[in-house]
Design an enzyme around this catalytic site. Structure first.
Site, PDB file in Angstrom:
ATOM      1  N   HIS A   1      -8.622  17.814  -1.989  1.00  0.00           N
ATOM      2  CA  HIS A   1      -8.061  17.796  -3.300  1.00  0.00           C
ATOM      3  C   HIS A   1      -6.664  17.228  -3.325  1.00  0.00           C
ATOM      4  O   HIS A   1      -6.081  16.415  -3.847  1.00  0.00           O
ATOM      5  CB  HIS A   1      -8.154  18.963  -3.917  1.00  0.00           C
ATOM      6  CG  HIS A   1      -9.307  19.946  -4.237  1.00  0.00           C
ATOM      7  ND1 HIS A   1     -10.538  19.271  -4.676  1.00  0.00           N
ATOM      8  CD2 HIS A   1      -9.902  20.630  -3.351  1.00  0.00           C
ATOM      9  CE1 HIS A   1     -11.497  19.798  -4.700  1.00  0.00           C
ATOM     10  NE2 HIS A   1     -11.218  20.663  -3.693  1.00  0.00           N
TER      11      HIS A   1
ATOM     12  N   ARG B   1      -5.272   5.588  -0.247  1.00  0.00           N
ATOM     13  CA  ARG B   1      -3.603   5.453   0.074  1.00  0.00           C
ATOM     14  C   ARG B   1      -2.995   4.350   0.387  1.00  0.00           C
ATOM     15  O   ARG B   1      -3.778   3.218   0.705  1.00  0.00           O
ATOM     16  CB  ARG B   1      -3.588   6.476   1.362  1.00  0.00           C
ATOM     17  CG  ARG B   1      -3.779   7.771   1.016  1.00  0.00           C
ATOM     18  CD  ARG B   1      -3.822   8.676   2.268  1.00  0.00           C
ATOM     19  NE  ARG B   1      -4.892   8.508   3.082  1.00  0.00           N
ATOM     20  CZ  ARG B   1      -4.743   8.223   4.443  1.00  0.00           C
ATOM     21  NH1 ARG B   1      -3.614   8.460   5.100  1.00  0.00           N
ATOM     22  NH2 ARG B   1      -5.907   7.952   5.537  1.00  0.00           N
TER      23      ARG B   1
ATOM     24  N   GLU C   1     -12.505   5.226   2.207  1.00  0.00           N
ATOM     25  CA  GLU C   1     -11.574   4.361   2.908  1.00  0.00           C
ATOM     26  C   GLU C   1     -12.608   3.793   3.799  1.00  0.00           C
ATOM     27  O   GLU C   1     -12.338   2.619   4.205  1.00  0.00           O
ATOM     28  CB  GLU C   1     -10.698   5.545   3.622  1.00  0.00           C
ATOM     29  CG  GLU C   1      -9.955   6.127   2.685  1.00  0.00           C
ATOM     30  CD  GLU C   1      -8.674   7.170   3.158  1.00  0.00           C
ATOM     31  OE1 GLU C   1      -8.907   7.401   4.553  1.00  0.00           O
ATOM     32  OE2 GLU C   1      -7.730   7.349   2.638  1.00  0.00           O
TER      33      GLU C   1
END
Length: 347
Positions: free
Chosen positions: A18, A156, A260
């Site tokens: 989260h 990210r 990812e």
């Protein structure tokens, strides 16, 4: 300066997913000049260090997660910081909490996975799972903007940059990557690592990436030293993009890491370790770039090891999986889209 509050938690029991997906969006927001503050009832030293390294503030609110004291403290933080928006991510927030947060007047972005909880009381809803567009968000969040499907996977910055670089061909990717998230709540890393090391084919290197929130870090480092096979354990790796680029196969928990791995075109065996991961893992497997196995049963470890060794010994299958991943509608800009949608409602 626009302030955005993030309400999410992390612990060995609930994991770090989260917080990490909120952090991916927070990186983008901060890059656009926003001030970011996390409000947390539970955290871990590893997560605290990540937030500090990213230049992001963190305050603690009283637990238990989602109770009246939590809500009061979170609303107080919104007022004190003059926050214009709040991201909320977690399963412990009920109807009263979410309604109370919405009544604060801040723009609310809610993360969701299964559309099986209380009304979301949100201005924006994010669910990047493949099946998200079929879920009843018209009922759970009437009138909300919907950011659904793989175009909104929040990557990210490190992974976005790695995905833009050339990657070695599959024949040169000799690493088998093992990762069960930030905390590995089922404790699968050690048993699976031992099983893989015992069955390891010649030329295969095994790398287990372990989150710093995993309470078994010391044991896993000791295990790697005892194993005779070329086995390495990295804790809180800061080079995950490079690791993925060099991996010919990943054995990974479902959740944020699976997006990812898909972006990096890594053939993957997804291990479902929580109920909320099952639908997205099955949806990803149906797309052909990964396979999925249930890690929640008593026979999980031998099933995982057998499936991983079958895939490793089938390079043609892994090449085909990588090609399927490269054909996915993923451009690495999910976090950017989410940040833009959040900020656009503030102008």
């Amino acid at each position: 300066m626009t302030t955005v509050l993030v309400r999410a938690d992390a612990s060995a029991a609930i994991g770090t997913g989260h917080v990490m997906r909120c952090l991916a969006v927070a990186e983008v927001l901060r890059g656009q000049g926003c001030r970011i503050q996390f409000a947390m009832a539970e955290s871990t030293p590893a997560i605290d260090a990540r937030l500090a390294a990213a230049g992001i503030g963190r305050i603690m609110v009283p637990g238990p997660i989602g109770d009246a004291g939590d809500l009061a403290a979170t609303r107080a933080a919104l007022r004190r910081d003059g926050a214009a928006a709040v991201m909320i991510d977690g399963y412990g927030f009920g109807d009263d909490y979410r309604a109370g947060l919405k009544a604060s007047g801040a723009r609310v972005l809610a993360w969701d996975d299964l559309a099986d909880g209380p009304p979301l009381h949100a201005d924006l809803v994010v669910n990047p799972a493949p099946q998200a567009e079929r879920l009843p968000y018209d009922r759970l969040a009437p009138g909300a903007g919907l950011l659904l499907g793989p175009a909104h996977v929040p990557f990210r910055r490190e992974i976005r940059l790695a995905a833009a670089r050339p990657r070695p061909p599959m024949a040169e990717r000799r690493t088998l990557l093992l990762t069960f998230g930030g905390s590995d709540p089922l404790g699968l890393t050690g048993p699976v690592l031992e099983g893989l090391a015992a069955e390891r084919p010649e030329g295969c290197r095994i790398l287990a990436v372990v989150g710093g929130s995993n309470p078994r870090v010391a044991d896993l480092l000791g295990l790697a030293e005892r194993l005779e096979a070329p086995v390495t354990v990295e804790v809180d790796s800061t080079r995950m993009g490079a690791v993925m680029a060099g991996s010919g196969l990943a054995v990974s928990a479902g959740g944020g890491t699976q997006g990812e791995l898909a972006l990096m075109a890594v053939p993957t065996l997804l291990v479902v370790i929580a109920d909320n991961q099952a639908p997205a893992s099955a949806g990803s497997a149906a797309l052909g770039w990964c396979e999925a196995v249930d890690g929640r049963g008593p026979d999980a470890v031998p099933l995982i090891v057998a499936a991983a060794m079958r895939l490793w010994r089938d390079p043609d299958r892994r090449r085909a999986m990588a090609e399927k991943a490269m054909a996915l509608p993923l451009d690495g800009e999910g976090a950017v889209r989410i940040a833009q949608a959040l900020l656009s409602g503030l102008r």
